[in-house]
Design a protein around this motif. Structure first.
Motif, short mmCIF file in Angstrom:
data_model
loop_
_atom_site.label_atom_id
_atom_site.label_comp_id
_atom_site.label_asym_id
_atom_site.label_seq_id
_atom_site.Cartn_x
_atom_site.Cartn_y
_atom_site.Cartn_z
N LEU A 450 4.01 -76.43 20.14
CA LEU A 450 4.46 -75.53 19.08
C LEU A 450 5.84 -74.96 19.39
CD1 LEU A 450 1.20 -73.63 18.16
CD2 LEU A 450 2.54 -75.15 16.70
N GLU A 451 6.05 -74.65 20.66
CA GLU A 451 7.36 -74.12 21.02
C GLU A 451 8.46 -75.13 20.76
OE1 GLU A 451 7.22 -72.81 25.08
OE2 GLU A 451 5.69 -71.32 24.55
N ARG A 452 8.14 -76.39 21.07
CA ARG A 452 9.17 -77.41 20.94
C ARG A 452 9.38 -77.83 19.49
NH1 ARG A 452 7.44 -81.99 24.18
NH2 ARG A 452 7.29 -80.46 25.83
N HIS A 453 8.30 -77.84 18.72
CA HIS A 453 8.42 -78.43 17.38
C HIS A 453 8.25 -77.45 16.23
CE1 HIS A 453 8.61 -82.55 18.88
NE2 HIS A 453 7.77 -82.15 19.80
N GLY A 454 7.70 -76.25 16.53
CA GLY A 454 7.51 -75.31 15.44
C GLY A 454 8.87 -74.90 14.88
N ASP A 455 8.93 -74.64 13.59
CA ASP A 455 10.24 -74.21 13.07
C ASP A 455 10.42 -72.73 13.40
OD1 ASP A 455 9.92 -72.45 10.51
OD2 ASP A 455 8.36 -73.99 10.43
N SER A 456 11.67 -72.30 13.46
CA SER A 456 11.97 -70.98 13.99
C SER A 456 11.45 -69.85 13.10
CB SER A 456 13.47 -70.85 14.19
OG SER A 456 14.12 -71.21 12.99
N GLY A 457 11.15 -70.16 11.84
CA GLY A 457 10.73 -69.10 10.93
C GLY A 457 9.26 -68.71 11.06
N THR A 458 8.47 -69.52 11.75
CA THR A 458 7.04 -69.25 11.83
C THR A 458 6.64 -69.00 13.29
OG1 THR A 458 6.83 -70.90 10.11
CG2 THR A 458 4.79 -70.08 11.06
N ALA A 459 5.94 -67.90 13.53
CA ALA A 459 5.44 -67.63 14.88
C ALA A 459 4.34 -68.64 15.20
CB ALA A 459 4.90 -66.21 14.95
N PRO A 460 4.27 -69.09 16.46
CA PRO A 460 3.27 -70.11 16.82
C PRO A 460 1.85 -69.73 16.40
CG PRO A 460 4.79 -69.76 18.64
CD PRO A 460 5.14 -68.74 17.59
N GLY A 461 1.50 -68.46 16.53
CA GLY A 461 0.14 -68.04 16.22
C GLY A 461 -0.19 -68.11 14.74
N ASP A 462 0.81 -68.23 13.89
CA ASP A 462 0.57 -68.22 12.45
C ASP A 462 0.32 -69.59 11.85
OD1 ASP A 462 0.74 -65.55 12.41
OD2 ASP A 462 2.80 -65.45 11.68
N PHE A 463 0.51 -70.63 12.63
CA PHE A 463 0.26 -71.97 12.08
C PHE A 463 -1.21 -72.10 11.72
CE2 PHE A 463 4.27 -72.94 14.20
CZ PHE A 463 4.89 -73.70 13.21
N VAL A 464 -1.46 -72.68 10.56
CA VAL A 464 -2.84 -72.81 10.10
C VAL A 464 -3.34 -74.21 10.44
CG1 VAL A 464 -4.37 -72.72 8.11
CG2 VAL A 464 -2.41 -71.17 8.24
N LEU A 465 -4.46 -74.28 11.13
CA LEU A 465 -5.05 -75.57 11.50
C LEU A 465 -5.83 -76.12 10.31
CD1 LEU A 465 -6.20 -74.41 15.03
CD2 LEU A 465 -4.23 -75.86 14.49
N THR A 466 -6.26 -77.38 10.44
CA THR A 466 -6.91 -78.04 9.31
C THR A 466 -8.14 -77.31 8.79
OG1 THR A 466 -7.05 -79.68 11.07
CG2 THR A 466 -6.61 -80.50 8.86
N ASP A 467 -8.85 -76.61 9.68
CA ASP A 467 -10.07 -75.92 9.24
C ASP A 467 -9.77 -74.53 8.68
OD1 ASP A 467 -9.29 -74.81 11.60
OD2 ASP A 467 -11.15 -75.20 12.69
N GLY A 468 -8.47 -74.21 8.47
CA GLY A 468 -8.12 -72.94 7.85
C GLY A 468 -7.95 -71.80 8.84
N VAL A 469 -8.25 -72.04 10.09
CA VAL A 469 -8.11 -71.01 11.12
C VAL A 469 -6.69 -71.07 11.66
CG1 VAL A 469 -8.94 -70.31 13.40
CG2 VAL A 469 -10.54 -71.18 11.70
N THR A 470 -6.10 -69.90 11.97
CA THR A 470 -4.75 -69.95 12.54
C THR A 470 -4.83 -70.23 14.04
OG1 THR A 470 -4.65 -67.61 13.12
CG2 THR A 470 -3.92 -68.21 10.88
N VAL A 471 -3.70 -70.69 14.57
CA VAL A 471 -3.63 -70.94 16.01
C VAL A 471 -3.94 -69.67 16.79
CG1 VAL A 471 -2.05 -71.52 17.91
CG2 VAL A 471 -2.02 -72.88 15.81
N GLY A 472 -3.42 -68.53 16.30
CA GLY A 472 -3.67 -67.25 16.98
C GLY A 472 -5.16 -66.92 17.04
N GLU A 473 -5.85 -67.17 15.94
CA GLU A 473 -7.30 -66.88 15.92
C GLU A 473 -8.05 -67.81 16.87
OE1 GLU A 473 -7.68 -65.24 11.33
OE2 GLU A 473 -7.61 -67.39 11.74
N ARG A 474 -7.64 -69.08 16.89
CA ARG A 474 -8.31 -70.03 17.79
C ARG A 474 -8.09 -69.62 19.25
NH1 ARG A 474 -9.58 -75.34 17.01
NH2 ARG A 474 -10.30 -74.63 15.00
N LEU A 475 -6.87 -69.17 19.56
CA LEU A 475 -6.58 -68.74 20.94
C LEU A 475 -7.40 -67.51 21.30
CD1 LEU A 475 -2.70 -69.20 21.27
CD2 LEU A 475 -4.52 -70.62 22.23
N ALA A 476 -7.51 -66.57 20.36
CA ALA A 476 -8.28 -65.36 20.64
C ALA A 476 -9.74 -65.72 20.92
CB ALA A 476 -8.19 -64.40 19.45
N ASP A 477 -10.25 -66.70 20.17
CA ASP A 477 -11.63 -67.14 20.35
C ASP A 477 -11.81 -67.77 21.75
OD1 ASP A 477 -14.24 -67.66 19.11
OD2 ASP A 477 -13.68 -69.77 19.42
#
Ligand SMILES: [Zn+2]
Length: 542
Positions: A450-477
């Motif tokens: 995510l650091e290497r490829h995420g665009d600068s406008g979106t925080a890594p934790g805000d990316f939404v995975l295919t199941d609708g959960v954000t990366v941040g939520e998955r990490l918290a889990d």
């Protein structure tokens, strides 16, 4: 290059099994994990190697020294020093479909030690509580004494044993098959995959689905079912037999070595069973049956461990051209291929999982530093799609991009190169790879992507995975379940809702407790609000 045209399928390695095996290796045991574990192991730091491979040790060797004596403790320590936890992760049984995650509830004996009055078994376990914490594996000790088998008499070990199927332990026994977990014995895999006399001919019959003939060629009398079995049932049993990845050359000998007292033993897999008889000399026979019919006989036959009867999947993936040595664990590659394994570039290989993309690391030099090239099957040719200044472009087409996109808007055909460029340009392949890494608990790799490829406008934790959960939520889990696991190891059973109970969280051992304490109901809101902090947290996680 591994082109799809090269793949010839085998009756017992279907596409789904191969895909699950490849995904498990690629996302579950990535090169960064292997390198970190090797580095710690070479430095004599077995605990560090385990930590690098997300293997949790649930016992204290010092306590074993006090309880079982110096001899047992030092034999155990010798094994822990040669344990390659990354190799163990590589080989542990996995689901043969989907993303190939670890089988839940396993207890896999690795080594046994005889002490005065007590016996000890070192075992790997996959209790649900460890898998939820990012596919972690637990190392535990079983103690066999006058009071029967029990764990190392501690709360953490007991919690693990309650969460696994102890009766299945003989099925996954690796005590005689150290090449699946011990770095010093890893080359033994070569012998298991070796070409015995007549092995190639037997394997060809198996590949072609002619399993009964293969068993006959390996010296077994084959019976499909009993006298009461209907022809339809016989055909079903024959199909099941063909799908089994049995390592036929040398099978009878390996079974005798493993179970020297047994004249009859059984291979169980799914709903089917193979009863091998005449193992103590004479004619060796195999009866193909259903598990139910074998159980109905009332006699309990010893089960032949999976490692004894099955073909190592890596050998078949390699043989069928589905992986190269650089895709394999270095110890596995060295054992099954003749040359020392050379690893894929960690940043490169993920593209080859995208449909239409044949390879990814060709010609990276002429494309310039920092740019990536993928090869795309375009009609009869292989074309290049290149990332230049963050944009993917086909470079082997003369058509002007604007003209081609106009044709596409008008409903005309889009070239495979253009389709791949658009797909890669959407960034979806990065999110898919992140989701796969997180499914296997590989947080550091996901964060790095995510650091290497995420665009600068979106925080890594805000990316939404295919199941609708954000990366941040998955990490918290993942963090929550890791904390639960570590509390269990410490003998502090977690209360039902760790997130909801601040008092239950000890103030040690976890890098980011503030984030951890967030209540579930507030989690989403807070994840979204603290976007700035998330990037730093992602980096901090490992
Ligand atoms: Zn093209």
């Amino acid at each position: 290059m591994t082109g799809q045209a090269m793949v010839r399928w085998s009756a017992f390695v279907d596409e789904s099994r191969a895909q699950a095996g490849i995904e498990a290796r690629r996302y579950g045991v990535p090169p960064t994990m292997i390198e970190a574990a090797i580095e710690r192991r070479s430095a004599g730091d077995w605990r560090g190697a385990c930590a690098a491979a997300d293997v949790e040790c649930f016992f204290d060797p010092e306590m074993i020294r006090r309880r079982c004596g110096a001899e047992v403790a030092s034999a155990l320590l010798d094994d822990l020093r040669t344990l390659a936890p990354d190799l163990l992760r590589w080989h542990l049984p996995r689901y043969a479909h989907g993303s190939g995650r670890l089988l839940a509830g396993l207890l896999v004996p690795l080594a046994g030690y005889d002490g005065a009055g007590t016996g000890l078994t070192l075992a790997a376990a996959t209790p649900g509580l460890a898998l939820k914490a990012g596919e972690r594996i637990v190392l535990t000790l079983l103690e066999t004494g006058s009071s029967g088998a029990r764990s190392g008499a501690d709360a953490g070990g007991n919690a693990v044993l309650q969460a696994v199927r102890r009766r299945g332990a003989e099925r996954y026994d690796l005590r005689s098959y150290r090449m699946f977990w011990n770095a010093a014995c890893a080359m033994g895999l070569r012998e298991l995959c070796g070409d015995a006399v007549g092995g190639a001919a037997i394997l060809r019959l198996q590949d072609e689905g002619r399993a009964a003939e293969a068993w006959t060629a390996a010296g077994f009398d084959v019976t499909l079912g009993s006298s009461r079995t209907t022809p339809e049932e016989q055909r079903r049993l024959a199909r099941w037999l063909s799908s089994l990845p049995v390592n036929l050359p040398g099978l009878a000998q390996r079974v005798s070595d493993e179970l020297p007292a047994a004249d009859e033993a059984v291979i169980r897999c799914g709903s089917g069973a193979l009863v091998l008889s005449g193992l103590n000399g004479g004619t060796t026979a195999v009866e193909v049956a259903t598990s139910r019919s074998v159980r109905a006989r009332g006699t309990v036959l010893p089960e032949i461990p999976y490692a004894v009867w099955s073909r190592p999947l890596d050998a078949d993936l390699f043989r069928l051209g589905l992986v190269e040595t650089r895709d394999l664990h270095p110890l596995v590659g060295a054992a099954i291929a003749d040359s020392a394994a050379e690893r894929a570039e960690p940043s490169g290989w993920r593209y080859s999982t995208e449909s239409g993309i044949e390879a990814q690391y060709a010609d990276t030099v002429s494309a310039g530093a920092g740019n990536a090239v993928v090869l795309v099957r375009c009609g009869a040719d292989l074309h290049r799609v290149v990332r230049v200044e963050g944009r993917w472009q086909p470079i082997d087409h003369d058509d002007h991009p604007a003209r081609e996109s106009l044709i596409q808007r008008l409903g005309g055909p889009v070239s495979p190169c253009r389709a791949v460029a658009q797909h890669l340009g959407s960034g979806r392949h990065v999110i898919d790879a992140v989701a796969r890494f997180l499914d296997h608990g590989r947080v550091a790799e996901a964060a790095r992507l995510l650091e290497r490829h995420g665009d600068s406008g979106t925080a890594p934790g805000d990316f939404v995975l295919t199941d609708g959960v954000t990366v941040g939520e998955r990490l918290a889990d993942l963090r929550e379940h890791t904390l639960r696991l570590w509390m269990t190891r410490a003998g502090t059973p977690p209360v039902r809702d760790v997130q909801g109970s601040r008092a239950a969280i000890p103030a040690w051992g976890y890098p980011d407790l503030r984030f951890q304490k967030t209540r579930s109901s507030r989690l989403k809101r807070i994840t979204r609000r603290s976007r700035k902090g998330e990037s730093a947290r992602l980096k901090k996680h490992r």
